[in-house]
Write a protein that holds these residues in place. Structure first.
Motif, short mmCIF file in Angstrom:
data_model
loop_
_atom_site.label_atom_id
_atom_site.label_comp_id
_atom_site.label_asym_id
_atom_site.label_seq_id
_atom_site.Cartn_x
_atom_site.Cartn_y
_atom_site.Cartn_z
N ARG A 57 0.83 -1.21 0.00
CA ARG A 57 0.00 0.00 0.00
C ARG A 57 0.87 1.26 0.00
O ARG A 57 0.58 2.21 -0.74
N SER A 61 1.32 4.00 -3.00
CA SER A 61 1.03 5.40 -2.73
C SER A 61 2.21 6.30 -3.13
O SER A 61 2.01 7.39 -3.68
N SER A 65 2.18 9.20 -5.94
CA SER A 65 2.59 10.57 -5.62
C SER A 65 3.72 11.04 -6.54
O SER A 65 3.71 12.19 -6.99
N ASP A 159 -2.06 7.67 2.11
CA ASP A 159 -1.91 8.66 1.04
C ASP A 159 -1.61 10.05 1.59
O ASP A 159 -0.78 10.77 1.05
#
Length: 177
Positions: A57, A61, A65, A159
């Motif tokens: 995860r 993320s 980004s 996030d």
């Protein structure tokens, strides 16, 4: 009734503060960040002892980004990236004073009731390190720390932490003197 509203307001303020990570970063002032266009990962597998689902995860993320900043992932990137996760428990104590802020003490010599809130919290820290591939030296280090729930990682909080940590990457160019 006023005490109840104060409690609700304090809870809303605490919730708002908890959702914003505390961010720190450092960078090598001699590094030329303008030449970085692509990146690769330092670690290809999950580090020992880390939750593999959480690892994936966070990695996804960070990929998201960096893609939003026009960086592309490549087997031979201009910079290499790694991250670590940590957690620390602490006790948070809030003393609202005698009778809270809305009920002053009546008369002298009458004992005071102190409204004290004690709770255990866990702060999670995401640390992102970036290395120059050509020199193999670290060029950027960023951290984001926020309150987390160890038992149920929230993808939205991941996030938020990643975006907050990478908000200062690449750093602005040094100012001319």
């Amino acid at each position: 009734m006023a005490k109840r509203w104060f409690g609700i307001a304090a809870l809303l303020v605490a919730t708002a503060c908890a959702s914003t990570p505390r961010v720190n970063y450092d960078s090598d002032p001699t590094a030329d960040f303008s030449r970085y266009r692509s990146y690769s990962w330092v670690f290809s597998g999950v580090p020992q002892g880390m939750n593999p689902l959480l690892f994936e995860r966070v990695k996804a993320s960070i990929d998201r980004s960096l893609a939003a900043r026009s960086f592309t992932q490549s087997a031979n990137g201009d910079f290499a990236i790694a991250f670590t996760l940590g957690a620390r428990d602490r006790v948070e104590v809030t003393d609202y004073g005698p009778y809270g802020p809305f009920f002053p003490r009546f008369g002298y010599g009458w004992g005071g009731y102190h409204d004290v809130d004690v709770r255990n919290v866990t702060d999670g820290t995401l640390t992102i390190d970036i290395y120059d591939v050509a020199t193999k030296k670290p060029v950027w280090h960023g951290t984001a720390t926020q309150e987390i729930n160890r038992n149920k990682p929230d993808p939205a909080m991941i996030d938020v932490a990643v975006d907050a940590a990478l908000a200062n990457f690449p750093p602005p160019p040094p100012k001319a003197r």
